[in-house]
Structure formats: structure tokens, C-alpha cells
Design a protein around this motif. Structure first.
Motif, mmCIF file in Angstrom:
data_model
loop_
_atom_site.group_PDB
_atom_site.id
_atom_site.type_symbol
_atom_site.label_atom_id
_atom_site.label_comp_id
_atom_site.label_asym_id
_atom_site.label_seq_id
_atom_site.Cartn_x
_atom_site.Cartn_y
_atom_site.Cartn_z
ATOM 1 N N UNK A 1 0.836 -1.204 0.000
ATOM 2 C CA UNK A 1 0.000 0.000 0.000
ATOM 3 C C UNK A 1 0.868 1.251 0.000
ATOM 4 N N UNK A 2 1.894 1.243 0.835
ATOM 5 C CA UNK A 2 2.803 2.377 0.933
ATOM 6 C C UNK A 2 3.504 2.626 -0.404
ATOM 7 N N UNK A 3 3.983 1.557 -1.052
ATOM 8 C CA UNK A 3 4.672 1.690 -2.323
ATOM 9 C C UNK A 3 3.734 2.227 -3.400
ATOM 10 N N UNK A 4 2.516 1.728 -3.402
ATOM 11 C CA UNK A 4 1.540 2.187 -4.388
ATOM 12 C C UNK A 4 1.227 3.669 -4.208
ATOM 13 N N UNK A 5 1.040 4.074 -2.952
ATOM 14 C CA UNK A 5 0.711 5.466 -2.679
ATOM 15 C C UNK A 5 1.875 6.389 -3.026
ATOM 16 N N UNK A 6 3.082 5.994 -2.658
ATOM 17 C CA UNK A 6 4.231 6.851 -2.933
ATOM 18 C C UNK A 6 4.560 6.883 -4.427
ATOM 19 N N UNK A 7 4.302 5.791 -5.135
ATOM 20 C CA UNK A 7 4.437 5.825 -6.585
ATOM 21 C C UNK A 7 3.440 6.804 -7.190
ATOM 22 N N UNK A 8 2.242 6.840 -6.624
ATOM 23 C CA UNK A 8 1.222 7.787 -7.085
ATOM 24 C C UNK A 8 1.646 9.225 -6.828
ATOM 25 N N UNK A 9 2.363 9.449 -5.734
ATOM 26 C CA UNK A 9 2.838 10.803 -5.434
ATOM 27 C C UNK A 9 3.740 11.312 -6.553
ATOM 28 N N UNK A 10 4.647 10.457 -7.031
ATOM 29 C CA UNK A 10 5.556 10.865 -8.098
ATOM 30 C C UNK A 10 4.794 11.135 -9.391
ATOM 31 N N UNK A 11 3.871 10.251 -9.733
ATOM 32 C CA UNK A 11 3.089 10.435 -10.952
ATOM 33 C C UNK A 11 2.220 11.687 -10.855
ATOM 34 N N UNK A 12 1.630 11.900 -9.705
ATOM 35 C CA UNK A 12 0.797 13.088 -9.458
ATOM 36 C C UNK A 12 1.632 14.351 -9.615
ATOM 37 N N UNK A 13 2.848 14.325 -9.071
ATOM 38 C CA UNK A 13 3.728 15.491 -9.149
ATOM 39 C C UNK A 13 4.078 15.830 -10.587
ATOM 40 N N UNK A 14 4.350 14.829 -11.385
ATOM 41 C CA UNK A 14 4.675 15.076 -12.791
ATOM 42 C C UNK A 14 3.505 15.732 -13.519
ATOM 43 N N UNK A 15 2.305 15.269 -13.221
ATOM 44 C CA UNK A 15 1.137 15.873 -13.863
ATOM 45 C C UNK A 15 0.929 17.309 -13.369
ATOM 46 N N UNK A 16 1.205 17.547 -12.096
ATOM 47 C CA UNK A 16 1.112 18.913 -11.580
ATOM 48 C C UNK A 16 2.088 19.827 -12.308
ATOM 49 N N UNK A 17 3.280 19.312 -12.598
ATOM 50 C CA UNK A 17 4.273 20.107 -13.326
ATOM 51 C C UNK A 17 3.751 20.479 -14.708
ATOM 52 N N UNK A 18 3.090 19.530 -15.371
ATOM 53 C CA UNK A 18 2.542 19.790 -16.705
ATOM 54 C C UNK A 18 1.438 20.843 -16.625
ATOM 55 N N UNK A 19 0.500 20.643 -15.708
ATOM 56 C CA UNK A 19 -0.617 21.577 -15.589
ATOM 57 C C UNK A 19 -0.182 22.924 -15.030
ATOM 58 N N UNK A 20 0.887 22.906 -14.224
ATOM 59 C CA UNK A 20 1.321 24.136 -13.588
ATOM 60 C C UNK A 20 2.191 25.019 -14.453
ATOM 61 N N UNK A 21 2.784 24.458 -15.502
ATOM 62 C CA UNK A 21 3.736 25.221 -16.307
ATOM 63 C C UNK A 21 3.130 26.490 -16.888
ATOM 64 N N UNK A 22 1.900 26.408 -17.348
ATOM 65 C CA UNK A 22 1.282 27.564 -18.005
ATOM 66 C C UNK A 22 0.931 28.684 -17.034
ATOM 67 N N UNK A 23 0.864 28.356 -15.737
ATOM 68 C CA UNK A 23 0.533 29.390 -14.741
ATOM 69 C C UNK A 23 1.707 29.666 -13.801
ATOM 70 N N UNK A 24 2.859 29.096 -14.122
ATOM 71 C CA UNK A 24 4.060 29.413 -13.365
ATOM 72 C C UNK A 24 4.289 28.598 -12.120
ATOM 73 N N UNK A 25 3.515 27.533 -11.918
ATOM 74 C CA UNK A 25 3.705 26.672 -10.752
ATOM 75 C C UNK A 25 4.736 25.595 -11.074
ATOM 76 N N UNK A 26 5.737 25.447 -10.220
ATOM 77 C CA UNK A 26 6.665 24.329 -10.310
ATOM 78 C C UNK A 26 6.233 23.246 -9.330
ATOM 79 N N UNK A 27 6.451 21.991 -9.681
ATOM 80 C CA UNK A 27 6.123 20.873 -8.804
ATOM 81 C C UNK A 27 7.264 19.870 -8.811
ATOM 82 N N UNK A 28 7.714 19.484 -7.628
ATOM 83 C CA UNK A 28 8.855 18.587 -7.481
ATOM 84 C C UNK A 28 8.545 17.572 -6.389
ATOM 85 N N UNK A 29 9.015 16.349 -6.548
ATOM 86 C CA UNK A 29 8.885 15.355 -5.478
ATOM 87 C C UNK A 29 10.266 14.954 -4.978
#
Length: 253
Positions: free
Chosen positions: A157-185
């Protein structure tokens, strides 16, 4: 001398101890206005007392259960009402339950998802527009559990959730680029904190946890927070969507 985060409003979750406490202190020393929260009120107040002893103030409140979206929204809204902005969202807080996949209860699986990935979505969702206004930064704490399994404990469960954190962060970086938000894990390996102390005190478990760690020791919270400070600062202005592993060489083998 001006701090690296001078005047920035930094929201840090899990400030009741461990990495969250170290982050609150370090960010304040670098000039940030720190707004914290924790599910344990006593720990949050201990951090506040430590900060007061150095002449700083810990804003925010406790107890706050970020796995409840209404409480997450109230915490974000209160920070904006008091400080008028959010420059940094440091999603540090998490909690997991462990066990072999065949024995892990449905309740424990859902508990881990709630407290390791759902809460990141809630805080990020409600802080997003405020971060966009400041061209802010999101820092999400993942784990080396996202990158490899463990023979020590059932971490499905922990591995699945933390893997999701990385994937979520990458998507945040994509969505955030146009409004100046950086996202890093950040993906720490085994870190010495009050929560991991029982594992370190057991010689057999300690040896198993450090098996493959090239530096042959657990990491310290300060070593994770040092990277968080860097990515939160203007020095990392060209970094987004990346995951930084801080593991003493565990994944090098």
C-alpha cells in the motif's frame, strides 16, 4: 543577510515532528513565514515552542486531519486569510499501514491511500489558484518505496501510494507550467526520525533496512530538508516535474 526564502509564505504539513519539524525551523531561518499543521496537537505545539525559542513563529493549527477534504480546505483558507498568499506548499505529512498483500486489510489499504495520496490532492487542489498567483512551488514527499520493493515489511500500500505521489507530481508540473507553478517530489530512503526509532533500536531490523545503503547509515531529516529548501528557492527556477532520490546510495546498486 537575506534568507533564501525571505518573505515567502510556506505551508508545511506534518510539522509535529520529524522532517516536518526540521523543515519548519529551516524554512523560518531562511526568512519564510511558516504555516504548519499536524494531526497531533502536542507535537505541533512543541515545534512552535522550539521556533519561539529562536525568535520565530509557527502559524497554523492542530489538530488538522488533512485526509478530510473540508479540514484541508479550512487550513488553506485560514492561511490565505491571515497572510494573503501562498508561495510554497510542502506536502510532507503522511501515514501508512503495513502488511503482506495477502493479509493487508481493506481498511489498512484505504487508510494508507487516504493518508499518503488523498491528502496531497486536497491541499494541492485548494492551494492551486493561490500558488498560481505567486508562481509558486509544490514539494511532495514520496519515498524510495516508489522505486523498489522491500524484504523488511509488507509495503504494497505504501509503495503504491508513494508511486502515485511521483506520478501526481509530474502531472502537476505539466498543468502548472502555463501558470508558473513548479512541482517537485523528493524520495527519501530510510530516515532517522522519532517514528522510525523503534526500527533502528532493533539490530536485526536495522541491518535489514540498511542492507544496500552505500553510506551504511540512515539519513537525517536535515539532509532531506536541505534538498527541499533548494527546490523551494529561486535557485531551482528551472526545475519542475523531477523526483530527487535521497537514499544514501540504496538505488545505485
Amino acid at each position: 543577510m537575506t534568507g533564501r526564502l525571505q518573505g515567502k509564505v510556506a505551508l508545511i504539513t506534518g510539522t509535529g515532528g520529524g522532517q516536518g519539524r526540521v523543515a519548519a525551523l529551516r524554512f523560518a531561518r531562511e526568512g519564510a513565514i511558516v504555516v504548519g499543521c499536524d494531526v497531533v496537537a502536542a507535537g505541533h505545539e512543541e515545534t512552535a515552542a522550539l521556533m519561539r525559542s529562536e525568535g520565530y513563529r509557527l502559524y497554523g493549527s492542530a489538530p488538522v486531519d488533512l485526509g478530510d477534504h473540508e479540514q484541508a480546505k479550512a487550513w488553506i483558507d485560514a492561511a490565505v486569510a491571515e497572510h494573503g498568499r501562498i508561495d510554497i506548499l510542502y506536502n510532507n505529512a503522511s501515514s501508512a499501514r503495513f502488511g503482506p498483500v495477502s493479509e493487508l486489510s481493506i481498511e489498512d489499504w484505504r487508510y494508507t491511500m487516504r493518508n499518503e495520496i488523498d491528502l496531497l490532492f486536497y491541499t494541492t487542489k485548494y492551494a492551486w489558484q493561490h500558488l498560481a498567483e505567486q508562481r509558486g512551488v509544490i514539494i511532495n514527499i514520496s519515498s524510495t518505496a516508489a522505486w523498489g520493493g522491500s524484504k523488511v515489511a509488507g509495503i504494497s500500500a505504501h509503495a503504491a501510494a508513494k508511486g502515485a505521489v511521483i506520478a501526481f507530481t509530474r502531472q502537476l508540473a505539466v498543468e502548472g507550467a502555463s501558470v508558473g507553478i513548479r512541482a517537485v517530489s523528493l524520495s527519501p530512503g530510510f530516515i532517522a526520525t522519532p517514528g522510525t526509532a523503534p526500527f533502528l533500536e532493533n539490530p536485526v531490523v536495522r541491518a535489514a533496512l540498511l542492507d544496500g545503503v552505500l553510506m551504511d547509515r540512515p539519513g537525517e531529516p536535515e539532509e532531506v530538508v536541505a534538498m527541499a529548501l533548494f527546490v523551494a528557492s529561486s535557485e531551482a527556477s528551472f526545475i519542475t516535474g523531477s523526483d530527487f532520490v535521497i537514499d544514501g546510495g540504496l538505488l545505485a546498486i
